[in-house]
Design a protein around this motif. Structure first.
Motif, PDB file in Angstrom:
ATOM      1  N   SER A  34       1.010  -1.354  -0.685  1.00 38.66           N
ATOM      2  CA  SER A  34      -0.314   0.043   0.297  1.00 38.66           C
ATOM      3  C   SER A  34       1.086   1.448   0.144  1.00 38.66           C
ATOM      4  O   SER A  34       0.409   2.349  -0.349  1.00 38.66           O
ATOM      5  N   GLY A  41       1.243   6.785  -6.459  1.00 34.09           N
ATOM      6  CA  GLY A  41      -0.532   7.396  -6.834  1.00 34.09           C
ATOM      7  C   GLY A  41      -0.234   8.992  -6.213  1.00 34.09           C
ATOM      8  O   GLY A  41      -0.495   9.731  -7.179  1.00 34.09           O
ATOM      9  N   TYR A  59      -8.328   6.411  -8.906  1.00 36.45           N
ATOM     10  CA  TYR A  59      -8.497   5.485  -7.843  1.00 36.45           C
ATOM     11  C   TYR A  59      -7.939   5.194  -6.909  1.00 36.45           C
ATOM     12  O   TYR A  59      -9.401   5.274  -5.875  1.00 36.45           O
ATOM     13  N   VAL A  60      -8.407   7.528  -6.409  1.00 33.14           N
ATOM     14  CA  VAL A  60      -8.463   7.569  -4.537  1.00 33.14           C
ATOM     15  C   VAL A  60      -9.899   7.906  -4.034  1.00 33.14           C
ATOM     16  O   VAL A  60     -10.327   6.778  -3.313  1.00 33.14           O
ATOM     17  N   PHE A  63     -11.402   3.936  -4.796  1.00 32.25           N
ATOM     18  CA  PHE A  63     -11.595   2.797  -3.343  1.00 32.25           C
ATOM     19  C   PHE A  63     -11.427   3.151  -1.799  1.00 32.25           C
ATOM     20  O   PHE A  63     -11.769   2.326  -1.064  1.00 32.25           O
ATOM     21  N   ARG A  64     -11.787   4.679  -1.783  1.00 30.68           N
ATOM     22  CA  ARG A  64     -12.234   5.419  -0.775  1.00 30.68           C
ATOM     23  C   ARG A  64     -13.508   5.335  -0.597  1.00 30.68           C
ATOM     24  O   ARG A  64     -13.993   5.943   0.591  1.00 30.68           O
ATOM     25  N   ASN A  99      -7.337  -0.719  -1.472  1.00 32.57           N
ATOM     26  CA  ASN A  99      -7.950  -0.383  -0.551  1.00 32.57           C
ATOM     27  C   ASN A  99      -7.141   0.953   0.185  1.00 32.57           C
ATOM     28  O   ASN A  99      -7.085   2.061  -0.058  1.00 32.57           O
ATOM     29  N   SER A 102      -4.989   3.636  -1.589  1.00 31.05           N
ATOM     30  CA  SER A 102      -5.459   4.802  -2.007  1.00 31.05           C
ATOM     31  C   SER A 102      -5.735   5.874  -0.778  1.00 31.05           C
ATOM     32  O   SER A 102      -5.156   7.504  -1.345  1.00 31.05           O
ATOM     33  N   TYR A 103      -5.897   5.420   0.315  1.00 31.45           N
ATOM     34  CA  TYR A 103      -5.621   6.190   1.162  1.00 31.45           C
ATOM     35  C   TYR A 103      -3.758   7.150   1.069  1.00 31.45           C
ATOM     36  O   TYR A 103      -4.052   8.088   1.492  1.00 31.45           O
ATOM     37  N   THR A 105      -2.026   7.102  -1.328  1.00 30.76           N
ATOM     38  CA  THR A 105      -1.692   7.651  -2.311  1.00 30.76           C
ATOM     39  C   THR A 105      -2.449   9.305  -1.568  1.00 30.76           C
ATOM     40  O   THR A 105      -0.944   9.491  -2.144  1.00 30.76           O
ATOM     41  N   GLU A 106      -3.505   9.793  -0.760  1.00 33.39           N
ATOM     42  CA  GLU A 106      -3.444  10.701  -0.856  1.00 33.39           C
ATOM     43  C   GLU A 106      -2.542  11.753   0.362  1.00 33.39           C
ATOM     44  O   GLU A 106      -2.304  12.508   0.404  1.00 33.39           O
TER      45      GLU A 106
END
Length: 220
Positions: A34, A41, A59-60, A63-64, A99, A102-103, A105-106
């Motif tokens: 991840s 990401g 993507y974000v 899955f968020r 999953n 995605s978090y 990534t942010e």
């Protein structure tokens, strides 16, 4: 008192020998992937190329905004539907990594925005190519900046491993339910399960604090 000790031993032995190691594995391996997804990401999300930014956003957002339990079911039943047969453990690792990626990534995208332009220009001026700039200068500094957020997301990942029990993997929660049927002591069983989860999250927190202190000491 003897009944309490006997029941506790009956509960703790399978939790310690099977539940805790499996939950630890389901935490460490997806965490690694991840974080890799988060770095990729985050870089795409900060790209000057609009198509890459859109890919990161999709993507974000995707899955968020899907409940993790539903995504686990989709992955578990979806892979065989597409003709791809993979073990439940692999499915769990993939689901957790995607999953929580995605978090991550942010988190990484926000951290990359804190890196000063002068540092990027300085790394380019000494002859580093774009890959070296990111791997040697930008990404390490970004991870240090967002370390608390990464730790927080790691703890959420550990907690989400309890959901994986729905696809038949014998981690802490599933083993706890099985022990409950044998001992008829649900409170005691899940009290010990909660203690194991707390210990695992606490270990990750302490490891993070230690590594952060070491890095800060090294960089002065």
């Amino acid at each position: 008192m003897n009944d309490f000790l006997s029941t506790s031993l009956q509960i703790l032995k399978p939790l310690l020998l099977h539940g805790f190691p499996n939950t630890f594995l389901l935490s460490v391996v997806p965490l690694f992937f991840s974080l890799i997804l988060g770095i990729i990401g985050g870089v795409l999300g900060n790209s000057k190329i609009s198509v890459l930014r859109v890919i990161a956003k999709i993507y974000v957002y995707l899955f968020r905004n899907i409940p993790f339990l539903i995504f686990v079911y989709v992955a578990y039943y979806g892979f065989p539907y597409l003709g791809v047969n993979i073990p439940p453990l692999t499915t769990a690792v993939v689901a957790l990594a995607i999953n929580h990626g995605s978090y991550m990534t942010e988190i990484m995208r926000g951290g990359l925005n804190t890196i000063r332009r002068e540092q990027i220009e300085a790394s380019a001026s000494i002859g580093l190519n774009i890959f070296q700039q990111y791997s040697l200068v930008i990404i390490p500094q970004t991870i240090m900046e967002v370390a608390p957020s990464i730790v927080g997301q790691t703890i959420l990942l550990v907690k989400d491993t309890s959901i994986i029990s729905v696809i038949g993997i014998s981690e802490l929660t599933r083993i706890g339910r099985q022990i409950t049927m044998l001992t008829n002591s649900p409170f005691l069983v899940f009290f010990y399960v909660a203690v194991f989860y707390y210990v695992l999250c606490f270990l990750f927190q302490m490891l993070s604090n230690w590594s952060e202190a070491k890095v800060k000491k090294y960089i002065g």
